[in-house]
Design an enzyme around this catalytic site. Structure first.
Site, PDB file in Angstrom:
ATOM      1  CG  ASP A  75      77.391  30.151  10.256  1.00 15.48           C
ATOM      2  OD1 ASP A  75      78.071  29.746   9.440  1.00 15.48           O
ATOM      3  OD2 ASP A  75      77.389  31.160  10.497  1.00 15.48           O
ATOM      4  CG  ASP A 122      76.170  42.993  12.999  1.00 15.82           C
ATOM      5  OD1 ASP A 122      76.617  42.294  14.054  1.00 15.82           O
ATOM      6  OD2 ASP A 122      75.802  42.440  11.980  1.00 15.82           O
ATOM      7  CG  ASP A 159      80.876  32.983  12.051  1.00 13.78           C
ATOM      8  OD1 ASP A 159      81.287  32.753  10.759  1.00 13.78           O
ATOM      9  OD2 ASP A 159      79.626  33.264  12.234  1.00 13.78           O
TER      10      ASP A 159
HETATM   11  P1  ATP Z   1      73.889  33.946  11.122  1.00 15.35           P
HETATM   12  O1  ATP Z   1      75.230  33.093  10.725  1.00 15.35           O
HETATM   13  O2  ATP Z   1      72.901  33.135  11.896  1.00 15.35           O
HETATM   14  O3  ATP Z   1      73.469  34.385  10.050  1.00 15.35           O
HETATM   15  P2  ATP Z   1      75.966  35.592  12.344  1.00 15.35           P
HETATM   16  O4  ATP Z   1      75.711  36.701  13.540  1.00 15.35           O
HETATM   17  O5  ATP Z   1      76.793  34.448  12.651  1.00 15.35           O
HETATM   18  O6  ATP Z   1      74.435  34.930  12.110  1.00 15.35           O
HETATM   19  P3  ATP Z   1      77.639  36.244  10.092  1.00 15.35           P
HETATM   20  O7  ATP Z   1      77.171  36.876   8.885  1.00 15.35           O
HETATM   21  O8  ATP Z   1      77.934  34.778   9.951  1.00 15.35           O
HETATM   22  O9  ATP Z   1      76.288  36.457  11.230  1.00 15.35           O
HETATM   23  O10 ATP Z   1      78.591  36.842  10.812  1.00 15.35           O
HETATM   24  C1  ATP Z   1      79.474  36.422  11.727  1.00 15.35           C
HETATM   25  C2  ATP Z   1      79.687  37.611  12.498  1.00 15.35           C
HETATM   26  O11 ATP Z   1      80.435  38.629  12.015  1.00 15.35           O
HETATM   27  C3  ATP Z   1      78.653  38.545  13.469  1.00 15.35           C
HETATM   28  O12 ATP Z   1      78.000  37.783  14.484  1.00 15.35           O
HETATM   29  C4  ATP Z   1      79.143  39.905  13.798  1.00 15.35           C
HETATM   30  O13 ATP Z   1      79.754  39.640  14.721  1.00 15.35           O
HETATM   31  C5  ATP Z   1      80.318  40.015  12.325  1.00 15.35           C
HETATM   32  N1  ATP Z   1      79.553  40.548  11.245  1.00 15.35           N
HETATM   33  C6  ATP Z   1      79.117  40.067  10.087  1.00 15.35           C
HETATM   34  N2  ATP Z   1      78.803  40.810   9.398  1.00 15.35           N
HETATM   35  C7  ATP Z   1      78.871  41.964   9.792  1.00 15.35           C
HETATM   36  C8  ATP Z   1      78.860  43.420   9.406  1.00 15.35           C
HETATM   37  N3  ATP Z   1      78.228  43.659   8.021  1.00 15.35           N
HETATM   38  N4  ATP Z   1      79.075  44.245  10.129  1.00 15.35           N
HETATM   39  C9  ATP Z   1      79.660  44.026  11.143  1.00 15.35           C
HETATM   40  N5  ATP Z   1      79.772  43.060  11.907  1.00 15.35           N
HETATM   41  C10 ATP Z   1      79.486  41.933  10.990  1.00 15.35           C
HETATM   42 MG    MG Z   2      77.643  33.082  11.235  1.00 11.55          MG
END
Ligand code: ATP
Ligand code: MG
Length: 442
Positions: free
Chosen positions: A63, A144, A65
């Site tokens: 995934d 986060d 971002d």
């Molecule tokens: P994965 O995609 O493996 O679940 P991820 O860390 O990429 O993990 P995402 O939900 O895709 O999680 O979010 C991308 C990024 O956005 C996170 O890594 C974080 O930096 C930020 N983020 C996402 N959700 C939150 C939140 N609830 N509070 C603060 N930052 C967030």
């Molecule tokens: Mg992600």
């Protein structure tokens, strides 16, 4: 708060490409395309979040971002396949076949400055809206955890680390950015995220987070139920459900999501074994690239409360076991809605799956045979086998339904004790006459 303010002006530690192991080969072609196009158009473009974190851990991220200083409309102007979504956060989704690349504009932190007028909190400190654009050195503070706040710069392939994320990844620790209590209040879902990442990455959760979770679990009740359903999918469908389940229970978070289930787990070891077997099984399926449906685990979680209510219903009214299970499943999933909204497309088949369970005990006759053709047979069978595996049903029941699936029509009919149609009636009639005869004689 002053000290964190001065922290916020800190310069990032820039780790040049030769000093880290994030290779472009680990980043999807689509994500690279988006990064390069933004860069060529003169914007900053960084891979951020799970993509960088997982690549550093050699976990083959799936995934991606992207964070940029381009505003959503500017992103849309660059990509034909782009849609703007989101209310709380306005995001650009760029679609490449089945893959979606999420592009977020840098945002300023929720606290601070009067120019940030478009930020709203509820009275518990939860952020309701924060659509204020900023620069990368503002954006980083609203992420986060430190492991999620690393930025991979497409301009020179360096990593920007403002918060010591690389070190925390090396030490395998989930560390919150800023004050744990405040950050978890702002968004209580972060409690679930901490657990999810700890389970997935095999990291330890920092003591400050654990302490704050100990005080704040109740706040999950204020999170919109639809968002908790999205989080439920990530918690339980991504291959780490068993560990996640154990950690959620350990930190008293599972009860916030499935209260009635948690009560049953406390008092019924067999049910705990049943749920544990189910989450383990779900992880195995994910690992083997088999499909998983949320309705199955929802059914598993709700099984003990449903069974209990069904018994109660039967003691009050005359109802078949199937009927009572269907009604109970309806009521129990209704109770669940204010916490986690379970979409109908999952609760409807889930109810069928549970209500079918008593039918597995009938192993004879045409109606029993017909069960094999039921559109929920597969799920209901898997569910039944899980019950067998924890001793809730006899092994021979599982064996029967496993065997009949492999049999041809003739053997099947014999297994269900269904005789061949023509002749059945005659053969039955004859003995009746014979039985009748001696009666007349005597
Ligand atoms: P994965 O995609 O493996 O679940 P991820 O860390 O990429 O993990 P995402 O939900 O895709 O999680 O979010 C991308 C990024 O956005 C996170 O890594 C974080 O930096 C930020 N983020 C996402 N959700 C939150 C939140 N609830 N509070 C603060 N930052 C967030
Ligand atoms: Mg992600």
């Amino acid at each position: 708060m002053k000290s964190s303010g001065s922290q916020k002006r800190r310069k990032p530690k820039i780790i040049p490409r030769p000093a880290h192991n994030v290779s472009r080969a680990e980043i999807s072609k689509s994500a690279l395309k988006v990064l390069y196009r933004l860069h060529k158009a003169g914007f900053q473009a960084f891979l951020v979040g799970g993509g960088v974190r997982d690549a550093l851990l050699e976990l083959h991220p799936k995934d991606f971002d992207i964070a940029t200083n381009a505003h959503p409309e500017e992103v849309r102007a660059l990509f034909g396949n782009c849609r703007l979504i989101g209310r709380r956060f306005r995001l650009a989704h760029i679609r490449f076949g089945r893959e979606v690349i999420e592009v977020a504009t840098f945002r300023a932190p929720a606290d601070g400055n009067d120019k940030h007028v478009d930020v709203a909190h509820d009275h518990e400190g939860r952020i309701l809206r924060d659509n204020v654009y900023g620069s990368i050195d503002e954006d980083v503070w609203r992420r986060d955890f430190t492991c999620n706040a690393l930025y991979y710069n497409i301009a020179d392939f360096s990593i920007w680390d403002y918060v010591g994320g690389v070190k925390d990844i090396e030490n395998r620790r989930i560390v919150v950015i800023g004050d744990a209590r405040k950050r978890l209040r702002e968004d209580p879902v972060r409690m679930l995220r901490a657990v999810r990442f700890a389970a997935k990455l095999d990291f330890r959760i920092d003591a400050k987070i654990i302490e704050a979770i100990g005080e704040l679990t109740d706040l999950l009740a204020n999170v919109p139920a639809a968002r908790l359903f999205d989080e439920f999918l990530k918690l339980f469908q991504t291959g780490y459900a068993e560990k996640t389940f154990a950690l959620l229970r350990k930190h008293n978070l599972f009860a916030q999501l499935f209260r009635e289930t948690d009560d049953e787990l406390e008092s019924d070891d067999n049910f705990l074994r049943f749920v544990t077997a189910a989450v383990r099984n779900s992880d195995k399926r994910v690992a083997a690239d088999q499909s998983v449906t949320p309705m199955f685990l929802i059914g598993v979680f709700l099984w003990a409360p449903v069974r209990r209510l069904a018994e109660k219903l039967r003691s009050k009214e005359k109802m078949s076991e199937s009927q009572s299970l269907a009604v109970a499943a309806y009521q129990v999933s209704g109770l669940q809605q204010p916490r986690i909204s379970l979409p109908k497309r999952f609760t409807a088949p889930m109810r069928e799956m549970l209500a079918m369970q008593p039918r597995f005990l009938v192993m004879k006759g045409k109606r029993a045979l017909k069960l094999l053709e039921h559109r929920r047979f597969r799920a209901a069978y898997d569910f039944m086998m899980l019950r067998v595996s924890v001793g809730e049903l006899e092994g021979k029941v599982g064996q029967f339904w496993t065997d009949v699936q492999k049999q041809d029509a003739q053997h099947r009919a014999a297994s269900f004790q269904i005789g061949p149609k023509p002749g059945t009636k005659q053969r039955r009639r004859r003995p009746r006459r014979r039985r009748a005869a001696p009666a007349r004689e005597s």
